[in-house]
Design a protein around this motif. Structure first.
Motif, mmCIF file in Angstrom:
data_model
loop_
_atom_site.group_PDB
_atom_site.id
_atom_site.type_symbol
_atom_site.label_atom_id
_atom_site.label_comp_id
_atom_site.label_asym_id
_atom_site.label_seq_id
_atom_site.Cartn_x
_atom_site.Cartn_y
_atom_site.Cartn_z
ATOM 1 N N ASP A 39 0.808 -1.223 0.000
ATOM 2 C CA ASP A 39 0.000 0.000 0.000
ATOM 3 C C ASP A 39 0.840 1.271 0.000
ATOM 4 O O ASP A 39 0.429 2.296 -0.545
ATOM 5 C CB ASP A 39 -0.931 -0.033 1.223
ATOM 6 N N GLU A 40 2.021 1.235 0.598
ATOM 7 C CA GLU A 40 2.876 2.423 0.682
ATOM 8 C C GLU A 40 3.238 2.981 -0.697
ATOM 9 O O GLU A 40 3.593 4.152 -0.816
ATOM 10 C CB GLU A 40 4.170 2.124 1.457
ATOM 11 N N LEU A 58 1.342 3.784 -3.086
ATOM 12 C CA LEU A 58 0.412 4.852 -3.444
ATOM 13 C C LEU A 58 0.381 5.998 -2.441
ATOM 14 O O LEU A 58 -0.185 7.055 -2.742
ATOM 15 C CB LEU A 58 -1.000 4.277 -3.601
ATOM 16 N N HIS A 59 0.972 5.813 -1.269
ATOM 17 C CA HIS A 59 0.825 6.801 -0.201
ATOM 18 C C HIS A 59 2.104 7.503 0.231
ATOM 19 O O HIS A 59 2.028 8.538 0.896
ATOM 20 C CB HIS A 59 0.176 6.146 1.023
ATOM 21 N N ASN A 60 3.260 6.970 -0.110
ATOM 22 C CA ASN A 60 4.511 7.563 0.362
ATOM 23 C C ASN A 60 5.411 7.935 -0.803
ATOM 24 O O ASN A 60 5.816 7.074 -1.591
ATOM 25 C CB ASN A 60 5.248 6.622 1.309
ATOM 26 N N TYR A 78 0.674 12.665 -7.980
ATOM 27 C CA TYR A 78 0.876 12.571 -6.536
ATOM 28 C C TYR A 78 0.915 13.986 -5.951
ATOM 29 O O TYR A 78 1.452 14.902 -6.569
ATOM 30 C CB TYR A 78 2.190 11.827 -6.251
ATOM 31 N N GLN A 100 4.893 15.329 0.774
ATOM 32 C CA GLN A 100 6.060 14.742 1.434
ATOM 33 C C GLN A 100 7.300 15.181 0.662
ATOM 34 O O GLN A 100 7.407 14.941 -0.533
ATOM 35 C CB GLN A 100 5.978 13.210 1.437
#
Length: 171
Positions: free
Chosen positions: A113-114, A116-118, A148, A152
């Motif tokens: 999952d990371e 798509l999120h990090n 994205y 971050q």
């Protein structure tokens, strides 16, 4: 042979531990495809910045065998377990992709999952395999990076491995 992608991260004695992980992976799996290496702020806790990258290689090992090897490599380099989920670490190796496998396999959720999120996972993967499709959302990693949110912050760093520059700060 199966193509796999693994994220590597460290925020304790970072250059030494990333070098050790690359050496261990090369020793076991042979030729490594290595993304640029990025520095990023810690996510989820206050701490020193991390170095992060993605490595791809071919293997015949199962998902369970790979995760066992990754834990051995982490443990050999001082990884402490049982603490906070978001905390400083000497070395973190996570299986991101195992070919185009989707779902829970040997206790591992794929794709991770990371991705798509990090940013510290997605950008190195997009650098390494821009045209590869994410097996669930069916968009390339370059497409996923282009949309994205970029909140971050991360930046490329100089990194030499085995006498060669494998990552440059000026990319």
């Amino acid at each position: 042979m199966i193509k796999v992608y693994v994220s590597l991260g460290s925020n304790i004695d970072r250059y030494r531990h990333i070098t050790a992980a690359l050496n261990a992976l090369q020793s076991r799996y042979g030729v490594l495809d290595i993304s640029p290496i990025y520095e990023s702020e810690a996510v989820g806790f206050e701490g020193d910045c991390f170095l992060n990258l993605v490595v791809g290689f071919q293997t015949r090992e199962t998902i369970g065998q790979l995760t066992s090897v990754f834990k051995q490599i982490e443990d050999a380099h001082g990884r402490e377990r049982g603490g906070e989920r978001f905390s400083a670490r000497t070395l973190d190796l996570d299986l991101l992709l195992y070919a185009d496998r989707v779902g829970v396999h040997d206790g591992v959720i794929l794709p991770r999952d990371e991705i798509l999120h990090n940013a510290f996972v997605l950008l190195p993967l997009a650098d390494l395999e821009p045209g590869l499709l994410h097996p669930v959302v069916q968009k390339t990693y370059a497409e996923l990076w282009s949309v994205y949110d970029k909140k971050q912050k991360l930046w490329p760093v100089d990194f030499d491995w085995q006498g060669k520059r494998i990552s440059c700060a000026a990319q």
